[in-house]
Design an enzyme around this catalytic site. Structure first.
Site, PDB file in Angstrom:
ATOM      1  N   ASN A 175      -7.259   3.244   4.280  1.00 34.79           N
ATOM      2  CA  ASN A 175      -6.631   1.943   4.482  1.00 34.79           C
ATOM      3  C   ASN A 175      -6.621   1.574   5.955  1.00 34.79           C
ATOM      4  O   ASN A 175      -6.548   2.436   6.839  1.00 34.79           O
ATOM      5  CB  ASN A 175      -5.204   1.943   3.916  1.00 34.79           C
ATOM      6  CG  ASN A 175      -4.164   2.334   4.949  1.00 34.79           C
ATOM      7  OD1 ASN A 175      -3.704   1.517   5.740  1.00 34.79           O
ATOM      8  ND2 ASN A 175      -3.798   3.620   4.968  1.00 34.79           N
ATOM      9  N   ALA A 176      -6.685   0.268   6.183  1.00 33.41           N
ATOM     10  CA  ALA A 176      -6.528  -0.284   7.528  1.00 33.41           C
ATOM     11  C   ALA A 176      -5.670  -1.546   7.406  1.00 33.41           C
ATOM     12  O   ALA A 176      -6.096  -2.645   7.741  1.00 33.41           O
ATOM     13  CB  ALA A 176      -7.873  -0.599   8.156  1.00 33.41           C
ATOM     14  N   ILE A 177      -4.457  -1.357   6.881  1.00 36.28           N
ATOM     15  CA  ILE A 177      -3.557  -2.494   6.646  1.00 36.28           C
ATOM     16  C   ILE A 177      -3.183  -3.168   7.949  1.00 36.28           C
ATOM     17  O   ILE A 177      -3.130  -4.396   8.046  1.00 36.28           O
ATOM     18  CB  ILE A 177      -2.292  -2.046   5.894  1.00 36.28           C
ATOM     19  CG1 ILE A 177      -2.665  -1.388   4.562  1.00 36.28           C
ATOM     20  CG2 ILE A 177      -1.359  -3.237   5.673  1.00 36.28           C
ATOM     21  CD1 ILE A 177      -3.384  -2.298   3.604  1.00 36.28           C
ATOM     22  N   CYS A 203       0.155   5.335  13.911  1.00 30.58           N
ATOM     23  CA  CYS A 203      -0.673   4.491  13.058  1.00 30.58           C
ATOM     24  C   CYS A 203      -2.048   4.295  13.683  1.00 30.58           C
ATOM     25  O   CYS A 203      -2.151   3.793  14.808  1.00 30.58           O
ATOM     26  CB  CYS A 203      -0.021   3.131  12.819  1.00 30.58           C
ATOM     27  SG  CYS A 203      -0.998   2.058  11.748  1.00 30.58           S
ATOM     28  N   GLY A 228       1.307  14.271   2.695  1.00 38.21           N
ATOM     29  CA  GLY A 228      -0.139  14.365   2.596  1.00 38.21           C
ATOM     30  C   GLY A 228      -0.606  14.804   1.226  1.00 38.21           C
ATOM     31  O   GLY A 228      -0.682  15.992   0.941  1.00 38.21           O
TER      32      GLY A 228
END
Length: 309
Positions: free
Chosen positions: A69-71, A130, A243
Site C-alpha cells: 500500500n501507498a495510501i 511511514c 506483522g
C-alpha cells in the site's frame, strides 16, 4: 480464567490484543463486526496536523501473502479528528491509542500535546515510520532523532508514549534503545517493509507512488525476528508486535518472541471480526497450555543455540 491484563510502561491494557492504525478506519466503521470493548485497545488511522488527501491511485495492490500500500496518510486532520471522531472514541469501552504523524519534530510535539491532553485518550503512538509520505522515513531511520523526539513528546504530553518503528533500517535495536532512553513506554514493531510491484507489460510499477509498504503474512518471519532481537537486547522495554498476525498461533508466536501485546492489521481487511476471534482463540490456547497469566508466557522463546535451555 487466565489473567489477561498487560502493562506497557504506564499504559495498562485489559488484554494484549490491539488493532493496527490504518486498518481499522476511525473505529466507528468496525463496530458492527467487533465488540470493541473486548479488545485491549483500538488505534484509529494516523492523524496529521492538516487534512491529507493521500497519494494518487492506484495505491494498494495484493501480493502473494501480502498487501502493498501507498495510501499516504489520507485523513481529516487533527481539528476534525478532535471534534468529530474523538467524542465517539470516548464511548468504545477500551483503551484509545491515537497515532499521530508530523512533518517535523515540532509538529509531532504539537500534535501529541493537543491530543494527549484530550479526555479519553489513553496513549499516543508516534508514527515515525511511514514509508509512503514525503520525508516519511527521514526521522525514523535516525536513532538520535527518534530519541530526541520521544524525549520532547514525553515532556509535553501527559499520556503514555509508544514509538512505532520502521524495519527499513540497518540496526533497529539502536533505534529502539534511543526511543527507550527518550522515555517511550513501549515500541511498536514493525511498520511495513518497502516494496515494489511491477507490471512488466506496461513497463511501469503498479502503484502510482511506485514504492509501497508491504504488510500481511509475508512479513511475519521478518517481524518476528525483529521483535526477538529487540526483546533480547532490551528486556525491560515493552514491545507491541505487528506483522502478518491473522491467527491465534501468529499472535502467540509474537508473545513467545518477547512482545507484551500485538496489533492485528492487514487481516482486518478480509476478516473484520479477526481481532476478537484471535483474542478468544489465543486465550483458549494458553489455558490449554497450562498458562495462568499471559505475562508468564511473554518472552518464553529460547534459542536452540543456548545450551542452558
Amino acid at each position: 480464567m487466565i489473567e489477561q491484563r498487560v502493562r506497557l510502561g504506564r499504559l495498562e491494557l485489559k488484554n494484549p490484543v490491539l488493532v493496527a492504525s490504518g486498518t481499522f478506519g476511525y473505529v466507528r466503521e468496525m463496530a458492527p463486526f467487533v465488540r470493541l470493548e473486548r479488545l485491549g485497545g483500538v488505534i484509529p488511522k494516523t492523524v496529521t496536523f492538516r487534512p491529507r488527501a493521500g497519494n494518487p491511485t492506484p495505491r494498494t495492490v495484493e501480493t502473494p501473502s501480502g498487501l502493498l500500500n501507498a495510501i499516504g496518510l489520507d485523513n481529516d486532520g487533527i481539528a476534525h479528528f478532535r471534534e468529530h471522531h474523538l467524542p465517539y472514541l470516548r464511548t468504545v469501552g477500551t483503551a484509545v491509542v491515537v497515532n499521530v504523524a508530523g512533518e517535523d519534530e515540532d509538529q509531532f510535539v504539537e500534535l501529541a500535546e493537543l491530543v494527549g491532553n484530550d479526555p479519553g485518550v489513553d496513549a499516543i503512538e508516534l508514527n515515525v515510520s511511514c514509508p509512503n509520505v514525503s520525508h516519511g522515513l527521514d526521522l525514523g531511520i535516525d536513532a538520535k532523532a527518534v530519541g530526541r523526539l520521544v524525549k520532547r513528546v514525553r515532556a509535553s504530553c501527559p499520556v503514555p508514549i509508544i514509538a512505532k518503528l520502521t524495519p527499513n533500517v540497518t540496526d533497529i535495536v539502536a533505534i529502539a534503545r534511543e526511543a527507550a532512553e527518550g522515555g517511550a513506554d513501549a515500541v511498536s514493531l514493525v511498520n511495513t517493509f518497502r516494496g515494489l510491484v511491477v507490471n512488466w507489460r506496461r513497463g511501469r510499477p503498479v502503484l502510482a507512488n511506485d514504492i509501497g509498504g508491504l504488510s500481511g503474512p509475508a512479513i511475519k518471519p521478518l517481524a518476528l525476528r525483529i521483535v526477538w532481537e529487540v526483546a533480547r537486547a532490551l528486556p525491560s522495554l515493552p514491545i507491541i508486535g505487528i506483522g502478518g498476525i491473522a491467527t491465534a498461533d501468529d499472535a502467540l508466536e509474537f508473545l513467545a518472541a518477547g512482545a507484551k501485546a500485538i496489533q492485528v492489521g492487514t487481516a482486518n481487511f478480509y476478516d473484520p471480526t479477526g481481532s476478537e476471534r484471535i483474542l478468544d482463540e489465543m486465550m483458549l490456547a494458553l489455558e490449554q497450555h497450562g498458562v495462568k497469566d499471559v505475562n508468564d508466557f511473554v518472552g518464553s522463546l529460547r534459542s536452540n543455540r543456548d545450551p542452558k535451555h
